[in-house]
Motif scaffolding. Structure first.
Motif: not given
Length: 686
Positions: A308-320, A328-332, A389-393
């Motif tokens: 759960e912690d890894v998922r929460a961190a990845a959603r914020l650390a990886l999109p950009h 390309d718009a940032p997104g995950l 942050p997981g939703d792209p622009a």
């Protein structure tokens, strides 16, 4: 009558009272828990409470103990051994002060940011005088940069280097000063006003995309709370005091816990797998995700990192960090993220979350941490409102949206007709050589045309007109040398006076205003040229992005010309407008030139130092509106390039005549992919 001065109490909008924005709250809290996360970049449209929530967070940070009188906020328990105000005795009694919020203005100079070393006093008086900058003021607090995308690139480099190293270095002509500079870095930006370079984007630990809620009930609640705050700020803040106090206690408890959080090998392999599968560059993403996951575990009251912690961190650390192209718009892809996490969790023993699994950050049940009211987003919870942050622009780029739009079949162009409103496709952009504005400018730092700057190579020296900011040592020595006998020099050192000082004259590169004027008439579409035209302009837009230019787009078709994109630093916006550009109708060439002259006149008033480069894309035909020669005369003195779109066995040479009238360089559209040989001596030809 009292003559005492009354103090104005400044009340900050409560962090807990901000409606929604759950991911932004979480990203800020994770950085407050662990500064190693590396800061937050907040991307979003105007009016989404970006500045409000950042200022609100600073009020929740714990107070810090500082050495009395130290301008660099040294910790009395572990003072900086290199502090310019030191040395300080370890263990000395300190004074408590609130964590500070320092704002870096967009127009700040390098000296204002890092501090300035008074070289003049150092050489003439032998005094090593240092005036600290904003990085020193932000030490152990928050450094907030609004509109960070508009900050000069070299300042962003200095800022992010200090944030990564925790140290600020000031070098001036073999003399240097260093001091600690550890702070929570928060930057906000509106993507419509321009993007950060990918290298700089990667230096921010986390990113959050925020949008205004489309839910009428939530929007009404935002307005209701803001009106209540504006009517009586102290009373509004008092109603949220309990939630704010609990939040502050939670941050303190999580800070104390984070150093003991364990990252199992299974979770570390999970992080590495996710980062590799999403094809992020380098290893910074892995480190940031690991630090954010540990901070999230501490915030949730756990002493071991879980999936759960890894998922929460990845959603914020990886999109950009997934941007493969500037457009390309940032997104995950969260479905892919969940699949990767599920796959890497199979056949593994379940993690032991430790004794803190059932407790919140201050020992109370998780349901009570932190207190929240209805319509609020939980700072520690999953995203439940705007700003995920997981939703792209926008939607993932499709065949007609991405940088290779229109090239789903190896770059095959879309069908075109001459009908009004028809939208042509775009093939994959290609690399174009450098187009420069002739002469030497003094505009914004960039990478296109020659310019006098403070960051370029030294080409000479001059007497300073004010304080010396960039000393030219050799020129100073040469100016002082003939005066030594008259001044009675008796030792090995030079006797310097103020009028001996010389400052360096430097030449670098500037960014320009590149104004595209594009013929979108029916004659272009009928000759199957619009796909090639739009691809060429898209390629030039990509080049403008890399060279830090402002861009504008004017199109002419039918009865007149329109400004499809006012001059802006957002090349993404230009690419989006270009892809949706309709074609058809008559060719009002004169109207296009006249509108270009109007736009350039206004921009010269707004930004007189930024020199323009006009790129006119046309076949030279004019089947409607006005005198072309007269309109071209309005652009006299403007550096121009005419991209000739005429093709076929019979050519009228209209674009050739137009280029001659504008004194512009003529380039064939068909030769754009090999433009280097054509424009290599562009400056000499003007």
């Amino acid at each position: 009558m009292s003559t005492g001065r009354s103090e104005v109490l400044i009340v900050t909008y409560p962090f807990s009272a901000v409606v929604g924005l759950a991911d932004l709250k979480l990203a800020l809290v994770l950085n407050a828990v662990s500064p190693r996360v590396g800061g937050v970049l907040v991307r979003g449209e105007k009016g989404t409470a970006k500045s409000t929530i950042v200022r609100a967070l600073a009020a929740q940070l714990p107070t810090v103990e500082v050495v009395p009188g130290c301008r660099f906020a040294c910790d009395p328990g572990a003072p900086d051994p290199d502090c310019p105000d030191g040395p300080h005795e370890p263990g000395a009694e300190g004074v408590a002060r609130p964590a500070v919020l320092v704002e870096l203005p967009v127009g700040a100079s390098e000296d204002r940011l890092v501090g300035s070393l008074d070289v003049e006093r150092a050489l003439t008086e032998g005094v090593k005088a240092f005036e600290p900058g904003l990085l020193a003021a932000a030490h152990r607090g928050v450094l907030y940069v609004d509109e960070v995308n508009l900050l000069h690139d070299h300042l962003v480099d200095l800022l992010l280097d200090a944030a990564a190293l925790g140290t600020c270095y000031v070098e001036r002509e073999s003399m240097s000063v260093r001091h600690a500079a550890r702070f929570l870095l928060v930057g906000t930006m509106n993507p419509e006003e321009g993007e950060l370079r990918p290298q700089l984007l990667d230096r921010f630990g986390l990113t959050v995309e925020v949008k205004a809620s489309r839910d009428p009930g939530e929007r009404a609640e935002v307005v209701r709370r803001r009106l209540a705050f504006d009517a009586d700020a102290p009373a509004f803040a008092s109603r949220w005091a309990a939630e704010e106090t609990a939040l502050a206690r939670s941050i303190v408890a999580a800070r104390a816990r984070v150093s003991a959080v364990r990252l199992p090998d299974a979770r570390l392999r999970q992080i590495a797998t996710v980062c590799a599968e999403f094809e992020v560059d380098g290893l910074r993403a892995d480190l940031v995700t690991a630090n954010a996951a540990m901070a999230h575990a501490a915030w949730q009251g756990r002493d071991t990192v879980t999936t759960e912690d890894v998922r929460a961190a990845a959603r914020l650390a990886l999109p950009h960090r997934r941007r493969r192209d500037p457009f390309d718009a940032p997104g995950l892809d969260e479905e892919l993220l969940d699949e990767l996490l599920r796959r890497t969790s199979e056949d593994e023993e379940p993690d032991d979350p430790g004794p803190g699994n059932d407790a919140g950050p201050d020992g109370t049940p998780p349901d009570a941490q932190p207190p929240a009211r209805p319509e609020d987003g939980d700072p520690a919870g999953d995203a439940a409102s705007s700003g995920r942050p997981g939703d792209p622009a926008g939607p993932e780029p499709g065949p007609a949206e991405g940088p290779e739009a229109g090239s789903a079949q190896a770059g095959a162009p879309a069908a075109e007709t001459g009908a009004a409103g028809q939208i042509a496709g775009v093939s994959a952009p290609y690399r174009v050589p450098l187009l420069e504005v002739p002469g030497l400018g003094e505009g914004a730092v960039g990478r296109r045309s020659r310019s006098r700057t403070r960051q370029g190579r030294s080409i000479g020296a001059r007497r300073p007109s004010g304080p010396v900011r960039d000393l030219h040592v050799m020129a100073t020595v040469l100016a002082a040398a003939p005066q030594q006998r008259r001044r009675g020099r008796s030792g090995p050192g030079l006797v310097l006076r103020g009028d001996d000082l010389r400052e360096a004259v430097r030449e670098g590169r500037e960014g320009n205003l590149v104004l595209f004027v594009v013929d979108a008439s029916g004659s272009m579409a009928a000759r199957k040229r619009m796909t090639a035209v739009k691809t060429a302009v898209l390629s030039l837009l990509l080049d403008a992005y890399q060279r830090r230019d402002k861009v504008g787009l004017i199109t002419f078709r039918g009865a007149g010309a329109q400004v499809a994109l006012p001059p802006t630093s957002s090349v993404e916006a230009g690419a989006a407008r270009l892809r949706s550009l309709p074609t058809g109708g008559r060719t009002p060439l004169a109207a296009g030139l006249t509108r270009a002259a109007e736009v350039l006149r206004v921009e010269r008033l707004r930004d007189p130092a930024r020199r323009p480069l006009l790129v006119l894309v046309t076949d030279g035909r004019a089947t409607a509106g006005g005198d072309v020669d007269r309109a071209a005369g309005l652009l006299s003195g403007t550096a121009s390039v005419v991209v000739d779109c005429e093709n076929g066995p019979v050519r009228l040479g209209l674009a050739v005549r137009l280029a001659s009238r504008l004194r512009a360089r003529l380039v064939s559209l068909d030769s754009m992919a090999d433009l280097g040989a054509v424009v290599r001596d562009y400056r000499k030809a003007i």
